[in-house]
Design an enzyme around this catalytic site. Sequence first.
Site, PDB file in Angstrom:
ATOM      1  N   ASP A  10       0.858  -1.175   0.000  1.00 26.38           N
ATOM      2  CA  ASP A  10       0.000   0.000   0.000  1.00 26.38           C
ATOM      3  C   ASP A  10       0.901   1.234   0.000  1.00 26.38           C
ATOM      4  OD1 ASP A  10      -2.353   1.583   0.257  1.00 26.38           O
ATOM      5  OD2 ASP A  10      -1.996   1.718   2.411  1.00 26.38           O
ATOM      6  N   ASP A  65      -1.803  -0.820   6.011  1.00 25.53           N
ATOM      7  CA  ASP A  65      -1.956  -0.293   7.376  1.00 25.53           C
ATOM      8  C   ASP A  65      -3.364   0.160   7.715  1.00 25.53           C
ATOM      9  OD1 ASP A  65      -2.150   2.098   5.891  1.00 25.53           O
ATOM     10  OD2 ASP A  65      -1.314   3.253   7.550  1.00 25.53           O
ATOM     11  N   ASP A 120      -7.202  -2.224   3.856  1.00 30.43           N
ATOM     12  CA  ASP A 120      -6.217  -3.220   3.452  1.00 30.43           C
ATOM     13  C   ASP A 120      -6.495  -4.594   4.035  1.00 30.43           C
ATOM     14  OD1 ASP A 120      -4.641  -1.323   2.023  1.00 30.43           O
ATOM     15  OD2 ASP A 120      -3.789  -0.627   3.915  1.00 30.43           O
TER      16      ASP A 120
END
Length: 773
Positions: free
Chosen positions: A320, A516, A520
């Site tokens: 990410d 995080d 996700d």
Amino acid sequence: MGRAVSRSQLPRLLAPPGLEIGLLAVTAIALVAGGVCRLVGATEWADLCWGLGTVAAVVPAVGWVLDTLRRGHAGVDLIAVLALGGTLAVGEYLAGALIALMLASGRALESAAQRRASRDLRALLERAPRTARLRTGDEVRTVPSAEVEAGDLLVVGPGEVVAVDGLVAGEPAVLDESALTGESLAVRRAQGEPVRSGVVNAGGAFELRATAREQDSTYAGIVRLAREAGAESAPVVRLADRYAAWFLPLSVAVAGLAWMLSGSAVRAVAVLVVATPCPLLLAAPVAVVSGLSRASRLGVVVRDGGALENLGRARTLLLDKTGTLTGGRPRVLDVVAAPGWQSAQVLRLAASLDQYSPHVLAQAVVEEARRRGLRLSVPADVSEEPGRGAVGTVAGRRMGVGRLSDGAERPFWARSVDNRAVLDGASVAWLTADTVPVGAVLLRDPLRADASRTLRRLRAAGIDRLVMLTGDRREPAREVGAVLGLDGVRAGLTPAGKVAAVRAERERAVTVMVGDGVNDAPALAAADIGVAMGARGATASSEAADVVLTTDRVDRLADAVAIAVRSRRIAVQSALGGMALSLVAMAAAACGVLPPALGALLQEGIDVAVILNALRVLRDDRAGRPALTPATEALIHRFASEHDDLRDVVDAVREAADRLTDGRGPKSLAAVADVHRLLTERLLPHEYAEEHELYPALAPTLGGPEATATMSRAHSEIDRLSRRIATHLTLAGPDGELAPEQLDDLRACLYGLHTVLRLHFTQEEENYFSLAP
């Protein structure tokens, strides 16, 4: 709610927690008691104790064998069962007790690692709103969110989580969408624009027209994705079981051949005793548990041994962007002042107004002003309009900070700020005086200083493919990918899009996903190994992950991969080395040289050797992280702090170059003179100290002075450009103006110096300062 458990996993996960520990205690007591009896001459009692210890191990071992057979393969436990049964059949009770103890030891070690497993995604459900405020006419009442229907009008208060998907029905909404997109910057949704469930109202109360029921909304879909993705995760096959696939039939074949040629069942049992795969039963678990211990000391929590094994085999890493490759919160990129204003003045006034605002951008402005040591004023009559910004009276003038009105006229300098914001992927907080824009603060979520070094270390550890998955816009995502040298960038992804990308990558190689946020969590659960940045990240992502980084440092990810690779390598070395020795012992036993009891003792010696080798995982491996002395670390922290203090000098260089576009008069010359003073008094002494203090201290760690040679060359260029600027000031006329022929070269010097300084600062922060973050 947790990651679904396949039917084949249930027997092991549902086994009594104390079974392995109890078996270890029983077999150890039986072996010791039998030894005492043998010493005092009670041979029959000794055989009874050892026989009972052997039988105690046979019963659960048969259960473990049936478990592995139901999963479609035969594991190392089958050889142990054959050896245990053989020792009982031929009366070699001491050998059986020794094998029982080894089997119990291996199972206890493996159980210690497995019981750290936790796939709970409760946080997803805990965060989901249970109620909504329904407006009917002038009445507002609270109802269960499950009762909301499409078309209902809802009121969403400040700080509340939006319960269902809908459209803004009245005043614009200011939303924190980080739970879904990972982006830390709040967004403004005007009337008629869509709002997804799961986002947080970061502004004032607004009305929402529901377009879907709760079960059909975005957030409910995330929960379902997490469930489905978790259910897809296949049980990890133990390293020991993979090697047993060929070691098991080989051992049985040698034992059968020895029996057939010699006619002695004792020889066959002796072969099975020395073939008992204790290097597999012990070496792999010891190496894995040691790896888990090493990782935990660095702030990396690995859920179980299977996750560590898989991490050591990973070849694709998906990341990410926000909070993983970037810091996860905006910082001031630059401050632009209108003609007649100073950048420090703009920042001070903007921060004075923003110091009472809870907005994430306002906090970043205030932090930057305080970092630069600016004295903030106390504003009067402050009011804040959600989505627009704050307005108040400062120093007798009506000032504002935030968004400009959509129809407001922008002067030339302001239009250039808008253009730069698009190019840099930055947000802009405008400062106005009596509704006229007088300055702008550009903010952006910057890359982590250690991101580049971390990705280089990951490639060195064996990761072949690095791809970024983000919900952010394509342009800033591509810029990050280009800077970091990523193999691929997928931007504008929803949680479902991230899961689809993870599934596609899993078809090519063992895949790691790093994130995080709540958004996700499904992707982390879908990957072979999910890694959560847990220090500031959402609880849901941490609960969905196999690995959690408890410190807010992405370089720990490289540490985790390096530890996993090393643990697996040492486990394989120990297992193969132990099996090679076992093969030699099997040949001796087949020839009648090794009786069962002596073979069991020899096997114990092999076990000790492989265990000692496996324990090497606990030793600190400095191959991936250079060792720094305390004095060098202190120097790194000192110069990193000075970099932060010198940001205003770098900004002043560009500001002076911009002023030369307005002409070559006294004001422009004064700006250049001020820059020269800042360079002489602050920046050049810093560069000199780096050259003569920091670089010599780093040279031994980095392999010699050649490692810092390119940075030294940058120092020379900074000094050259600074002297060139000084020469231009000397050549300026007595009337305080620059000569026409000076203008182009001086402007080039200033812009060039600004570029060199920014690049040089970035390189030092990535290559040197990241060594001691």
